[in-house]
Scaffold this motif. Structure first.
Motif, PDB file in Angstrom:
ATOM      1  N   CYS A  64       0.826  -1.212   0.000  1.00 58.16           N
ATOM      2  CA  CYS A  64       0.000   0.000   0.000  1.00 58.16           C
ATOM      3  C   CYS A  64       0.860   1.262   0.000  1.00 58.16           C
ATOM      4  N   GLY A  68       0.721   3.591  -3.158  1.00 60.57           N
ATOM      5  CA  GLY A  68      -0.197   4.686  -2.864  1.00 60.57           C
ATOM      6  C   GLY A  68      -1.633   4.273  -2.596  1.00 60.57           C
ATOM      7  N   HIS A  69      -1.869   3.014  -2.274  1.00 61.14           N
ATOM      8  CA  HIS A  69      -3.209   2.553  -1.951  1.00 61.14           C
ATOM      9  C   HIS A  69      -3.439   2.697  -0.446  1.00 61.14           C
ATOM     10  N   ASP A  70      -4.702   2.600  -0.029  1.00 61.85           N
ATOM     11  CA  ASP A  70      -5.059   2.773   1.376  1.00 61.85           C
ATOM     12  C   ASP A  70      -5.259   1.427   2.055  1.00 61.85           C
ATOM     13  N   SER A  88      -6.307   3.547  -4.781  1.00 61.93           N
ATOM     14  CA  SER A  88      -6.256   5.012  -4.920  1.00 61.93           C
ATOM     15  C   SER A  88      -6.385   5.428  -6.368  1.00 61.93           C
TER      16      SER A  88
END
Length: 88
Positions: A64, A68-70, A88
């Motif tokens: 993540c 850049g993911h949550d 994201s």
């Protein structure tokens, strides 16, 4: 820690768009599954992954962070790790 829900797409009353079962797989396979699934997802879609490999506690947050993911939520119960991620 959360209790396992009867719906395999639900984590703490949050419905996931996709569910991935990585139980029984070992590094790097769980993260490879994430890469493959995230390619087909739209921004904002959520994914619930279950895994039994303890290295996912390190690898999923790094996945993540680097991409850049949550990481919305995570827990562990009886050796099963669950991760709720948002693209994201």
């Amino acid at each position: 820690m959360s209790n396992n829900d009867s719906d395999s797409h639900t984590f703490d009353n949050t419905h996931a768009d996709i569910s991935v079962d990585a139980c029984g797989l070992f590094c790097p396979e769980p993260v490879m599954l994430l890469h493959n699934k995230f390619r087909d997802m739209q921004a904002g879609d959520t994914l619930l992954m279950t895994a039994t490999d303890p290295s996912t506690t390190r690898d999923v947050p790094k996945f993540c962070l680097f991409l850049g993911h949550d990481l919305v939520a995570r827990d562990e119960q009886d050796g099963v790790y669950r991760y709720l991620l948002r693209k994201s």
